[in-house]
Design a protein around this motif. Structure first.
Motif, PDB file in Angstrom:
ATOM      1  N   HIS A  10      75.921  52.275  44.376  1.00  0.00           N
ATOM      2  CA  HIS A  10      76.984  52.609  43.428  1.00  0.00           C
ATOM      3  C   HIS A  10      76.971  51.632  42.249  1.00  0.00           C
ATOM      4  CE1 HIS A  10      81.587  53.550  42.992  1.00  0.00           C
ATOM      5  NE2 HIS A  10      80.910  53.815  41.885  1.00  0.00           N
ATOM      6  N   GLY A  11      76.820  50.343  42.564  1.00  0.00           N
ATOM      7  CA  GLY A  11      76.761  49.336  41.507  1.00  0.00           C
ATOM      8  C   GLY A  11      75.562  49.508  40.599  1.00  0.00           C
ATOM      9  N   LEU A  12      74.416  49.825  41.185  1.00  0.00           N
ATOM     10  CA  LEU A  12      73.211  50.036  40.376  1.00  0.00           C
ATOM     11  C   LEU A  12      73.357  51.248  39.466  1.00  0.00           C
ATOM     12  CD1 LEU A  12      70.452  49.307  43.047  1.00  0.00           C
ATOM     13  CD2 LEU A  12      71.121  47.858  41.134  1.00  0.00           C
ATOM     14  N   LEU A  13      73.891  52.332  39.992  1.00  0.00           N
ATOM     15  CA  LEU A  13      74.095  53.522  39.165  1.00  0.00           C
ATOM     16  C   LEU A  13      75.130  53.268  38.072  1.00  0.00           C
ATOM     17  CD1 LEU A  13      74.019  56.439  41.748  1.00  0.00           C
ATOM     18  CD2 LEU A  13      72.412  56.023  39.893  1.00  0.00           C
ATOM     19  N   ALA A  14      76.130  52.467  38.367  1.00  0.00           N
ATOM     20  CA  ALA A  14      77.125  52.129  37.348  1.00  0.00           C
ATOM     21  C   ALA A  14      76.478  51.350  36.208  1.00  0.00           C
ATOM     22  CB  ALA A  14      78.267  51.328  37.972  1.00  0.00           C
ATOM     23  N   GLU A  15      75.537  50.469  36.533  1.00  0.00           N
ATOM     24  CA  GLU A  15      74.813  49.731  35.494  1.00  0.00           C
ATOM     25  C   GLU A  15      73.965  50.673  34.640  1.00  0.00           C
ATOM     26  OE1 GLU A  15      74.786  46.498  34.469  1.00  0.00           O
ATOM     27  OE2 GLU A  15      76.513  46.252  35.792  1.00  0.00           O
ATOM     28  N   TYR A  20      73.319  53.694  29.456  1.00  0.00           N
ATOM     29  CA  TYR A  20      73.163  54.927  28.684  1.00  0.00           C
ATOM     30  C   TYR A  20      74.397  55.256  27.859  1.00  0.00           C
ATOM     31  CZ  TYR A  20      68.596  56.038  30.449  1.00  0.00           C
ATOM     32  OH  TYR A  20      67.252  56.011  30.708  1.00  0.00           O
ATOM     33  N   GLU A  21      75.568  54.796  28.259  1.00  0.00           N
ATOM     34  CA  GLU A  21      76.760  54.982  27.428  1.00  0.00           C
ATOM     35  C   GLU A  21      76.650  54.189  26.138  1.00  0.00           C
ATOM     36  OE1 GLU A  21      80.023  53.882  29.942  1.00  0.00           O
ATOM     37  OE2 GLU A  21      80.532  55.973  30.323  1.00  0.00           O
ATOM     38  N   GLN A  22      75.971  53.035  26.184  1.00  0.00           N
ATOM     39  CA  GLN A  22      75.808  52.202  24.997  1.00  0.00           C
ATOM     40  C   GLN A  22      74.788  52.789  24.034  1.00  0.00           C
ATOM     41  OE1 GLN A  22      74.890  48.318  26.478  1.00  0.00           O
ATOM     42  NE2 GLN A  22      76.919  48.004  27.344  1.00  0.00           N
ATOM     43  N   GLY A  31      83.732  62.420  33.440  1.00  0.00           N
ATOM     44  CA  GLY A  31      85.115  62.778  33.748  1.00  0.00           C
ATOM     45  C   GLY A  31      85.374  62.882  35.244  1.00  0.00           C
ATOM     46  N   ASP A  32      84.444  63.502  35.976  1.00  0.00           N
ATOM     47  CA  ASP A  32      84.603  63.634  37.423  1.00  0.00           C
ATOM     48  C   ASP A  32      84.570  62.266  38.100  1.00  0.00           C
ATOM     49  OD1 ASP A  32      84.714  66.365  37.133  1.00  0.00           O
ATOM     50  OD2 ASP A  32      82.600  66.678  37.623  1.00  0.00           O
ATOM     51  N   TYR A  33      83.680  61.406  37.636  1.00  0.00           N
ATOM     52  CA  TYR A  33      83.566  60.060  38.200  1.00  0.00           C
ATOM     53  C   TYR A  33      84.835  59.246  37.922  1.00  0.00           C
ATOM     54  CZ  TYR A  33      81.960  55.244  38.806  1.00  0.00           C
ATOM     55  OH  TYR A  33      81.856  53.928  39.190  1.00  0.00           O
ATOM     56  N   ASP A  34      85.322  59.306  36.696  1.00  0.00           N
ATOM     57  CA  ASP A  34      86.528  58.561  36.335  1.00  0.00           C
ATOM     58  C   ASP A  34      87.752  59.066  37.106  1.00  0.00           C
ATOM     59  OD1 ASP A  34      85.139  56.951  34.563  1.00  0.00           O
ATOM     60  OD2 ASP A  34      85.521  58.270  32.856  1.00  0.00           O
ATOM     61  N   ALA A  35      87.791  60.368  37.368  1.00  0.00           N
ATOM     62  CA  ALA A  35      88.927  60.948  38.085  1.00  0.00           C
ATOM     63  C   ALA A  35      89.016  60.446  39.528  1.00  0.00           C
ATOM     64  CB  ALA A  35      88.833  62.470  38.074  1.00  0.00           C
ATOM     65  N   LEU A  36      87.881  60.072  40.101  1.00  0.00           N
ATOM     66  CA  LEU A  36      87.886  59.576  41.479  1.00  0.00           C
ATOM     67  C   LEU A  36      88.565  58.212  41.600  1.00  0.00           C
ATOM     68  CD1 LEU A  36      84.265  60.536  42.580  1.00  0.00           C
ATOM     69  CD2 LEU A  36      86.395  61.603  43.325  1.00  0.00           C
ATOM     70  N   ALA A  56      78.980  61.892  41.894  1.00  0.00           N
ATOM     71  CA  ALA A  56      79.561  62.227  40.591  1.00  0.00           C
ATOM     72  C   ALA A  56      78.875  61.453  39.471  1.00  0.00           C
ATOM     73  CB  ALA A  56      81.055  61.948  40.595  1.00  0.00           C
ATOM     74  N   LEU A  57      78.611  60.191  39.706  1.00  0.00           N
ATOM     75  CA  LEU A  57      77.957  59.345  38.705  1.00  0.00           C
ATOM     76  C   LEU A  57      76.523  59.794  38.469  1.00  0.00           C
ATOM     77  CD1 LEU A  57      78.283  56.890  36.878  1.00  0.00           C
ATOM     78  CD2 LEU A  57      77.743  55.441  38.826  1.00  0.00           C
ATOM     79  N   SER A  58      75.799  60.077  39.535  1.00  0.00           N
ATOM     80  CA  SER A  58      74.408  60.505  39.377  1.00  0.00           C
ATOM     81  C   SER A  58      74.324  61.876  38.711  1.00  0.00           C
ATOM     82  CB  SER A  58      73.676  60.506  40.717  1.00  0.00           C
ATOM     83  OG  SER A  58      74.282  61.403  41.613  1.00  0.00           O
ATOM     84  N   ASP A  59      75.266  62.770  39.004  1.00  0.00           N
ATOM     85  CA  ASP A  59      75.289  64.074  38.334  1.00  0.00           C
ATOM     86  C   ASP A  59      75.516  63.918  36.833  1.00  0.00           C
ATOM     87  OD1 ASP A  59      74.805  65.502  40.632  1.00  0.00           O
ATOM     88  OD2 ASP A  59      76.913  66.012  40.987  1.00  0.00           O
ATOM     89  N   GLY A  60      76.437  63.035  36.453  1.00  0.00           N
ATOM     90  CA  GLY A  60      76.700  62.802  35.036  1.00  0.00           C
ATOM     91  C   GLY A  60      75.502  62.213  34.311  1.00  0.00           C
ATOM     92  N   ILE A  61      74.821  61.286  34.945  1.00  0.00           N
ATOM     93  CA  ILE A  61      73.655  60.644  34.327  1.00  0.00           C
ATOM     94  C   ILE A  61      72.515  61.631  34.180  1.00  0.00           C
ATOM     95  CG2 ILE A  61      71.867  58.888  34.658  1.00  0.00           C
ATOM     96  CD1 ILE A  61      74.047  57.166  36.005  1.00  0.00           C
TER      97      ILE A  61
END
Length: 79
Positions: A10-15, A20-22, A31-36, A56-61
């Motif tokens: 989870h931490g690695l995917l968040a990094e 990629y957000e930057q 949105g789905d990830y933030d909602a959790l 959710a995070l991997s789907d968004g990426i």
């Protein structure tokens, strides 16, 4: 997978997601990830919560990367 390993993933995917957000090229929809409301530092959350967050995070990426590949085709070239 153990809970500790899942939190590490989870931490690695968040990094990767924050990287990629930057970038201006990638438009990640999290949105789905933030909602959790589950973050890698939320160690008190259950294993199931972290698993849902990882998915959710991997789907968004991956969705953002698929869109960026469609928008900018790379020309084939030989070395």
């Amino acid at each position: 997978m153990k809970k500790q390993e899942l939190i590490h993933l989870h931490g690695l995917l968040a990094e990767v997601g924050s990287f990629y957000e930057q970038c201006d090229e990638a438009n990640i929809e999290l949105g789905d990830y933030d909602a959790l409301g589950v973050r890698p530092t939320s160690i008190h959350k259950s294993k199931t919560d972290h698993k849902a967050a990882v998915f959710a995070l991997s789907d968004g990426i991956t969705s953002a990367l698929d869109e960026s590949e469609e928008a900018e085709p790379v020309a084939a070239s030989a070395d």
